[in-house]
Design a protein around this motif. Structure first.
Motif, mmCIF file in Angstrom:
data_model
loop_
_atom_site.group_PDB
_atom_site.id
_atom_site.type_symbol
_atom_site.label_atom_id
_atom_site.label_comp_id
_atom_site.label_asym_id
_atom_site.label_seq_id
_atom_site.Cartn_x
_atom_site.Cartn_y
_atom_site.Cartn_z
ATOM 1 N N ILE A 153 0.872 -1.185 0.011
ATOM 2 C CA ILE A 153 -0.065 0.022 -0.147
ATOM 3 C C ILE A 153 0.964 1.244 0.072
ATOM 4 O O ILE A 153 0.554 2.253 -0.507
ATOM 5 N N SER A 154 2.158 1.246 0.440
ATOM 6 C CA SER A 154 3.088 2.329 0.320
ATOM 7 C C SER A 154 3.389 2.629 -0.948
ATOM 8 O O SER A 154 3.223 3.749 -1.305
ATOM 9 N N ILE A 155 3.832 1.528 -1.877
ATOM 10 C CA ILE A 155 4.093 1.494 -3.301
ATOM 11 C C ILE A 155 2.776 2.245 -3.999
ATOM 12 O O ILE A 155 3.157 3.073 -4.711
ATOM 13 N N MET A 156 1.549 1.648 -3.500
ATOM 14 C CA MET A 156 0.416 2.214 -4.333
ATOM 15 C C MET A 156 0.156 3.742 -4.252
ATOM 16 O O MET A 156 -0.234 4.420 -4.998
ATOM 17 N N SER A 157 0.589 4.169 -2.849
ATOM 18 C CA SER A 157 0.278 5.670 -2.402
ATOM 19 C C SER A 157 1.291 6.400 -2.850
ATOM 20 O O SER A 157 1.096 7.604 -2.870
ATOM 21 N N TRP A 158 2.466 5.968 -3.550
ATOM 22 C CA TRP A 158 3.475 6.924 -3.685
ATOM 23 C C TRP A 158 3.569 6.945 -5.236
ATOM 24 O O TRP A 158 4.322 7.987 -5.759
ATOM 25 N N THR A 159 3.289 5.923 -6.035
ATOM 26 C CA THR A 159 3.526 5.944 -7.468
ATOM 27 C C THR A 159 2.019 5.824 -8.300
ATOM 28 O O THR A 159 1.101 5.823 -7.764
ATOM 29 N N ARG A 164 -5.541 0.165 1.834
ATOM 30 C CA ARG A 164 -5.832 -0.895 2.642
ATOM 31 C C ARG A 164 -7.283 -1.484 2.507
ATOM 32 O O ARG A 164 -7.453 -2.862 2.278
ATOM 33 N N LYS A 165 -8.118 -0.560 2.334
ATOM 34 C CA LYS A 165 -9.365 -0.847 1.936
ATOM 35 C C LYS A 165 -9.769 -1.673 0.815
ATOM 36 O O LYS A 165 -10.096 -2.697 0.735
ATOM 37 N N GLY A 170 -9.438 -3.599 5.561
ATOM 38 C CA GLY A 170 -10.115 -2.885 6.681
ATOM 39 C C GLY A 170 -10.818 -3.982 7.605
ATOM 40 O O GLY A 170 -11.597 -4.233 7.472
ATOM 41 N N MET A 171 -10.142 -3.859 8.619
ATOM 42 C CA MET A 171 -10.479 -4.712 9.667
ATOM 43 C C MET A 171 -11.662 -4.366 10.840
ATOM 44 O O MET A 171 -11.574 -3.087 10.858
#
Ligand SMILES: *Cc1c(COP(=O)(O)O)cnc(C)c1O
Length: 346
Positions: A68-74, A227-228, A233-234
């Motif tokens: 999710i970090s990669i998804m959020s930066w790229t 994450r969702k 999402g827990m």
């Protein structure tokens, strides 16, 4: 005779402590997707503060945290730079390609550290043929190199290159507290050289489940949404977060014991004919053992050790990896060394 099994495969095998189980049983909970789980909120605030970032989000695994970090930066079609044996590249099922649709540019490192000159020349210039370089990932401690610690100067040099070119930096800090312990510094000294960091609660820190992703507020908001998207999402996740709070408050300070046990293990094994250990690589809680002269490969050797009640993981060709952790004592280490010595004599 049945012998106690000494499990040195990974620090992920650690079980939650009795204190964790009690905290889990008594955790105050709510629906975390609504932001209403007070224990998750407490864990996220504590984590962000410890690593010196604005915010944090609790995720089920380190893999999800990195992705999710990669998804959020790229964006789709970008290129990301990382070390050629990085966990993100080696062990995450090609997720950067599948989930973020980015191209990975691996750079061969030494003891897990990329040469800043190599990083600099891998950053893409402006050219109609080129993808955009938007992210550099570092890993500290570095798993495949045998738990080596990235020197702070190395991280700083790479971070400075990234900032000059307006590139984000993500730290796969699955074991960043081991790195801080080995360097004898506050973990913020390490995380200052990354815009975002992922770290695991479920390894040497003994929590049953969970990792955190920390970074700037707007990045964490995107990561929470990612994450969702991935189904992470827990709901009443405070039951898990309760163990995580104890991991951060009570388990970080003892990681040095694991490092001492790794040294003890490495020293013991290095006296055994046929085994080869690069003592310079024994920096934290892992020992990479070269076994070529035993005449077995890494799979055969792992099976051989299993037969004497010592569990290890095959790693590189002719190398097995042993990991020390909370649930093995120094006398277990001595016992493991003596079992290996006796078995190889025969
Ligand atoms: C274990 C590990 C991960 C992934 O963590 P999981 O919780 O197993 O998904 C990521 N990076 C490194 C360096 C690791 O050692």
């Amino acid at each position: 005779m049945t012998r106690r099994i000494i499990d040195l495969r990974s620090d992920t095998v650690t079980k939650p402590t009795p204190e964790m189980r009690e905290a889990m049983a008594n955790a105050e909970v709510g629906d975390d997707v609504y932001g209403e789980d007070p224990t998750v909120n407490r864990l996220e605030a504590l984590a962000a503060e410890m690593v010196g970032k604005e915010a944090a989000v609790f995720v089920p695994t380190g893999t999800m945290g990195n992705q999710i970090s990669i998804m959020s930066w790229t964006q789709r079609g970008d290129e990301i730079i990382l070390e050629s044996t990085a966990h993100i590249y080696t062990y995450e099922v090609a997720a950067p390609a599948v989930l973020s649709q980015v191209q990975v540019r691996p750079i061969t490192g030494k003891y897990g550290a990329m040469d800043p000159c190599d990083v600099k020349s891998a950053v893409r210039g402006v050219n109609i043929h080129f993808p955009r370089t938007t992210l550099i990932c570092m890993e500290n401690t570095h798993n495949r190199s045998g738990g080596c610690v990235l020197p702070l100067e190395n991280m700083k040099a790479i971070y400075d290159i990234a900032k000059e070119r307006n590139i984000s930096v993500h730290l796969d800090g699955a074991r960043v507290f081991n790195a801080a312990t080995a360097l004898g510094v506050d973990v913020k000294e390490i995380t200052q050289y990354a815009d975002s960091v992922q770290f695991c609660l479920s390894k040497g820190l003994c929590a049953p489940v969970g990792s955190l992703v920390a970074g700037p507020e707007d990045f964490v908001a995107r990561a929470r949404k990612a994450r969702k998207l991935l189904g992470g999402g827990m709901r009443q996740a405070g039951i898990l977060a309760a163990a995580g709070i104890i991991a951060l408050e009570k388990m970080v300070h003892r990681l040095g014991e694991d490092h001492q046990n790794a040294k003890r293990l490495a020293e013991g094994l290095s006296q055994i004919p046929g085994l080869e250990i690069d003592m310079a690589s024994v920096q934290t809680n892992m020992v990479a053992v070269g076994i070529k002269e035993t005449g077995m490969d890494e799979f055969g050797f792992a099976a051989f050790l299993k037969s004497i009640g010592v569990l290890v993981n095959p790693s590189l060709p002719y190398v097995v990896r042993m990991v020390t952790h909370h649930d093995v004592t120094s006398s277990d280490i001595d016992e493991a060394v003596s079992r290996v010595r006796d078995a190889l004599k025969k």
